[in-house]
Design an enzyme around this catalytic site. Sequence first.
Site, PDB file in Angstrom:
ATOM      1  N   HIS A  20      -0.389   4.869  -5.328  1.00 54.75           N
ATOM      2  CA  HIS A  20      -1.825   4.726  -5.573  1.00 54.75           C
ATOM      3  C   HIS A  20      -2.322   5.434  -6.826  1.00 54.75           C
ATOM      4  O   HIS A  20      -3.535   5.545  -7.024  1.00 54.75           O
ATOM      5  CB  HIS A  20      -2.614   5.255  -4.374  1.00 54.75           C
ATOM      6  CG  HIS A  20      -2.469   4.415  -3.140  1.00 54.75           C
ATOM      7  ND1 HIS A  20      -2.890   3.105  -3.072  1.00 54.75           N
ATOM      8  CD2 HIS A  20      -1.945   4.708  -1.919  1.00 54.75           C
ATOM      9  CE1 HIS A  20      -2.644   2.617  -1.864  1.00 54.75           C
ATOM     10  NE2 HIS A  20      -2.068   3.556  -1.154  1.00 54.75           N
ATOM     11  N   ASP A  67      -4.646   3.653   6.667  1.00 58.63           N
ATOM     12  CA  ASP A  67      -4.308   2.233   6.688  1.00 58.63           C
ATOM     13  C   ASP A  67      -4.419   1.652   8.095  1.00 58.63           C
ATOM     14  O   ASP A  67      -4.831   0.493   8.265  1.00 58.63           O
ATOM     15  CB  ASP A  67      -2.887   2.024   6.155  1.00 58.63           C
ATOM     16  CG  ASP A  67      -2.844   1.994   4.640  1.00 58.63           C
ATOM     17  OD1 ASP A  67      -2.773   0.897   4.079  1.00 58.63           O
ATOM     18  OD2 ASP A  67      -2.896   3.068   4.012  1.00 58.63           O
TER      19      ASP A  67
END
Length: 266
Positions: free
Chosen positions: A48, A178
């Site tokens: 990320h 997530d």
Amino acid sequence: MTSTSPNFRDRFLAQERLFGTFLKIPASMPAEILGSLGFDFVVVDEEHSPFNRETTDLIVLACRAVGIGAVVRVQSPDPAGILSVLDCGADGILVPHVTDADTARAIVAAARYRRGKRGFAPTTRAGTFGADNTTTHITKQDARVTVIAMIEDPEAIENIDEILAVEGLDGVFIGRGDLSVAYEDYDGSTGVVAKATARVQAAAKAKGKTVAILPGGPEDAAARAADGASAFILSSDQGFLRAAAKGAHVSISAAVNAALKGQSDV
């Protein structure tokens, strides 16, 4: 702890209490600072954040200099990405979206020489630039590379027992962010993520596998520790910078404004 952190995997497997953080800034200084503060490990976040092979390589070197474990969250289970960070000398890999036992076996194979498929390159930092002979290099690397699967998908929760049964998988990280998105449980009101977390922790305890987690705060950390988690990822370098900068700005500006207001009232 030695400067090359060879005991990170031993400590992880022994389920010692370990404290680390994500690194999202592509520079070596955050790792050096965190190592000086007593953190046990960092996770270089290639998934990320804007890292490339050179910045990851530099940060792994910085970790060795200050004696802090260097784990890299790779972008995917792709063997090429795993090989890259291991050749740099990373102490381990954190692999996103491991949803089944086949994927778990594949990432273990990518990280191991014996009974695995890791590409052989002893002239890297991991191989002490050719100083070790073939047998020594293979033995050292297979003993020190930590393989951690991210459990962050509903499919992974359903397959957790089979995933944890994979030989050579050292532990799991429960990705509750997530899972929250996948289950549409954004504020925890449905309880489905809490149930999934409990399921993973119970399964890991039964298999004797290490659990890592990013706690939401001190109380959550204590609760997860009571359920068996032993490796804790505390925020990130960006998070620490933001919190410290916000605190300094608020407190100093409040003091300055109060002082100036006092002068204007005279």
